[in-house]
Design a protein around this motif. Structure first.
Motif, mmCIF file in Angstrom:
data_model
loop_
_atom_site.group_PDB
_atom_site.id
_atom_site.type_symbol
_atom_site.label_atom_id
_atom_site.label_comp_id
_atom_site.label_asym_id
_atom_site.label_seq_id
_atom_site.Cartn_x
_atom_site.Cartn_y
_atom_site.Cartn_z
ATOM 1 N N ALA A 1 16.940 19.880 -9.405
ATOM 2 C CA ALA A 1 15.747 20.710 -8.751
ATOM 3 C C ALA A 1 15.802 20.774 -7.176
ATOM 4 N N ARG A 2 16.311 19.729 -6.760
ATOM 5 C CA ARG A 2 16.153 19.478 -5.351
ATOM 6 C C ARG A 2 17.608 20.459 -4.713
ATOM 7 N N MET B 1 13.386 22.097 -4.223
ATOM 8 C CA MET B 1 12.114 21.356 -4.201
ATOM 9 C C MET B 1 12.020 20.009 -3.503
ATOM 10 N N TYR C 1 17.039 24.571 -6.232
ATOM 11 C CA TYR C 1 15.925 25.167 -6.051
ATOM 12 C C TYR C 1 15.203 24.691 -4.676
ATOM 13 N N GLU D 1 15.824 15.726 -11.333
ATOM 14 C CA GLU D 1 15.285 15.825 -10.231
ATOM 15 C C GLU D 1 16.125 16.467 -9.208
#
Length: 110
Positions: free
Chosen positions: A85-86, A91, A89, A82
């Motif tokens: 990804a944050r 997210m 990308y 997580e």
């Protein structure tokens, strides 16, 4: 022809050394080995540069493999997935807003 060459040898003393058959053979052999042979000096220089470049590429890619293997070990944890990804990308969860702050030093100058 020989008389003209002898006359030139007397006029220019360095010609008597070049006219020697051993010097001619040595000169021919040197030129052949430096420029014309398959394993010439110029080819070796070119190949040595390529080897150096490939070795530096090898070192770079080995470092990248080590870095990526560390990242893979980190990504086995769901919390790290997580976080990755944050950060990478951008997210987000549905209830979140993301603000990206760029500083002048980090921006690309055109």
């Amino acid at each position: 022809m020989i008389k003209k060459f002898n006359h030139l040898k007397q006029k220019y003393s360095w010609l008597k050394y070049i006219g020697n058959r051993y010097v001619l053979i040595l000169l021919f052999f040197s030129i052949w080995m430096l420029f014309l042979d398959n394993y010439s000096y110029l080819d070796h220089r070119f190949l040595d540069k390529q080897i150096d470049e490939l070795e530096s590429n090898k070192k770079y890619y080995q470092e990248e493999i080590i870095k990526d293997s560390k990242n893979i070990k980190l990504l086995k944890n769901p919390n790290q997935v997580e976080k990755f990804a944050r950060e990478k990308y951008y997210m987000k969860k549905d209830s979140e807003d993301i603000f990206i702050i760029e500083y002048e030093d980090n921006s690309i100058k055109k």
